[in-house]
Scaffold this motif. Structure first.
Motif, mmCIF file in Angstrom:
data_model
loop_
_atom_site.group_PDB
_atom_site.id
_atom_site.type_symbol
_atom_site.label_atom_id
_atom_site.label_comp_id
_atom_site.label_asym_id
_atom_site.label_seq_id
_atom_site.Cartn_x
_atom_site.Cartn_y
_atom_site.Cartn_z
ATOM 1 N N GLU A 88 0.830 -1.209 0.000
ATOM 2 C CA GLU A 88 0.000 0.000 0.000
ATOM 3 C C GLU A 88 0.864 1.258 0.000
ATOM 4 O O GLU A 88 0.586 2.217 -0.731
ATOM 5 C CB GLU A 88 -0.921 0.020 1.219
ATOM 6 N N ILE A 89 1.903 1.251 0.811
ATOM 7 C CA ILE A 89 2.808 2.401 0.894
ATOM 8 C C ILE A 89 3.460 2.654 -0.467
ATOM 9 O O ILE A 89 3.497 3.781 -0.957
ATOM 10 C CB ILE A 89 3.866 2.179 1.992
ATOM 11 N N LYS A 90 3.954 1.594 -1.100
ATOM 12 C CA LYS A 90 4.605 1.747 -2.397
ATOM 13 C C LYS A 90 3.611 2.168 -3.472
ATOM 14 O O LYS A 90 3.945 2.981 -4.344
ATOM 15 C CB LYS A 90 5.316 0.452 -2.792
ATOM 16 N N SER A 91 2.406 1.666 -3.435
ATOM 17 C CA SER A 91 1.389 2.054 -4.414
ATOM 18 C C SER A 91 1.078 3.548 -4.290
ATOM 19 O O SER A 91 0.986 4.265 -5.300
ATOM 20 C CB SER A 91 0.121 1.228 -4.200
ATOM 21 N N MET A 92 0.927 4.032 -3.065
ATOM 22 C CA MET A 92 0.674 5.454 -2.850
ATOM 23 C C MET A 92 1.877 6.282 -3.299
ATOM 24 O O MET A 92 1.709 7.342 -3.923
ATOM 25 C CB MET A 92 0.347 5.731 -1.382
ATOM 26 N N ALA A 93 3.090 5.815 -3.005
ATOM 27 C CA ALA A 93 4.300 6.529 -3.420
ATOM 28 C C ALA A 93 4.365 6.636 -4.939
ATOM 29 O O ALA A 93 4.694 7.697 -5.481
ATOM 30 C CB ALA A 93 5.545 5.835 -2.864
ATOM 31 N N ARG A 94 4.048 5.545 -5.646
ATOM 32 C CA ARG A 94 4.054 5.580 -7.118
ATOM 33 C C ARG A 94 3.057 6.603 -7.654
ATOM 34 O O ARG A 94 3.349 7.356 -8.584
ATOM 35 C CB ARG A 94 3.746 4.202 -7.692
ATOM 36 N N GLU A 95 1.876 6.628 -7.051
ATOM 37 C CA GLU A 95 0.847 7.585 -7.470
ATOM 38 C C GLU A 95 1.304 9.023 -7.233
ATOM 39 O O GLU A 95 1.087 9.905 -8.071
ATOM 40 C CB GLU A 95 -0.445 7.288 -6.708
ATOM 41 N N LEU A 96 1.949 9.257 -6.112
ATOM 42 C CA LEU A 96 2.451 10.594 -5.800
ATOM 43 C C LEU A 96 3.570 11.007 -6.756
ATOM 44 O O LEU A 96 3.600 12.154 -7.225
ATOM 45 C CB LEU A 96 2.947 10.649 -4.351
ATOM 46 N N ILE A 97 4.474 10.095 -7.047
ATOM 47 C CA ILE A 97 5.571 10.393 -7.975
ATOM 48 C C ILE A 97 5.004 10.747 -9.345
ATOM 49 O O ILE A 97 5.431 11.716 -9.976
ATOM 50 C CB ILE A 97 6.556 9.202 -8.072
ATOM 51 N N LYS A 98 4.049 9.967 -9.797
ATOM 52 C CA LYS A 98 3.423 10.231 -11.093
ATOM 53 C C LYS A 98 2.813 11.630 -11.116
ATOM 54 O O LYS A 98 2.983 12.379 -12.075
ATOM 55 C CB LYS A 98 2.369 9.168 -11.376
ATOM 56 N N LYS A 99 2.126 11.986 -10.051
ATOM 57 C CA LYS A 99 1.509 13.310 -9.974
ATOM 58 C C LYS A 99 2.580 14.401 -9.980
ATOM 59 O O LYS A 99 2.449 15.395 -10.696
ATOM 60 C CB LYS A 99 0.634 13.430 -8.728
ATOM 61 N N LEU A 100 3.640 14.221 -9.208
ATOM 62 C CA LEU A 100 4.714 15.213 -9.151
ATOM 63 C C LEU A 100 5.393 15.388 -10.494
ATOM 64 O O LEU A 100 5.748 16.499 -10.895
ATOM 65 C CB LEU A 100 5.740 14.826 -8.080
ATOM 66 N N GLU A 101 5.603 14.292 -11.197
ATOM 67 C CA GLU A 101 6.274 14.352 -12.501
ATOM 68 C C GLU A 101 5.403 14.992 -13.568
ATOM 69 O O GLU A 101 5.919 15.516 -14.553
ATOM 70 C CB GLU A 101 6.732 12.967 -12.919
ATOM 71 N N ASN A 102 4.096 14.994 -13.376
ATOM 72 C CA ASN A 102 3.169 15.581 -14.347
ATOM 73 C C ASN A 102 2.837 17.040 -14.047
ATOM 74 O O ASN A 102 2.060 17.654 -14.755
ATOM 75 C CB ASN A 102 1.880 14.759 -14.438
ATOM 76 N N GLN A 103 3.407 17.586 -12.983
ATOM 77 C CA GLN A 103 3.129 18.991 -12.630
ATOM 78 C C GLN A 103 4.045 19.919 -13.375
ATOM 79 O O GLN A 103 5.122 19.653 -13.727
ATOM 80 C CB GLN A 103 3.291 19.211 -11.121
#
Length: 103
Positions: A88-103
């Motif tokens: 769960e922690i890694k899944s949330m981290a991946r989602e956050l990274i994706k969002k940060l990279e798309n900003q």
């Protein structure tokens, strides 16, 4: 009380005070899902306030730390008060990274 883990990367001494699981959970709450409250479960107000203070003074490291979380193999070794699994922690981290990279 559990022994604090020391992280051997830039800003790791601050992340040690926050906890990797808490960083991901709190950032997920702020950035992705305002209904996600695992970061606040079973912690005292003092602990939450201290973690928030360290979080706010370490924003320059957050993206790098999220990427480091993805490399961590023992996230399930020590139970966290948010009751989050390593997956769960890694899944949330991946989602956050994706969002940060798309900003």
């Amino acid at each position: 009380m559990a022994k604090r883990h020391d992280f051997n990367f830039e800003g790791g001494e601050i992340l040690s005070k926050i906890a990797a699981w808490w960083l991901v959970s709190y950032k997920y709450y702020l950035e992705i899902d305002a209904e996600h409250f695992n970061w606040s479960k079973n912690l005292t107000d003092n602990s939450i306030n201290s973690r928030k203070s360290n979080y706010e003074r370490s924003t320059q490291y957050h993206e790098k730390w999220l990427k480091e979380v993805l490399k961590m193999n023992q996230l399930d070794k020590h139970k966290n008060s948010g009751n989050l699994s390593g997956n769960e922690i890694k899944s949330m981290a991946r989602e956050l990274i994706k969002k940060l990279e798309n900003q």
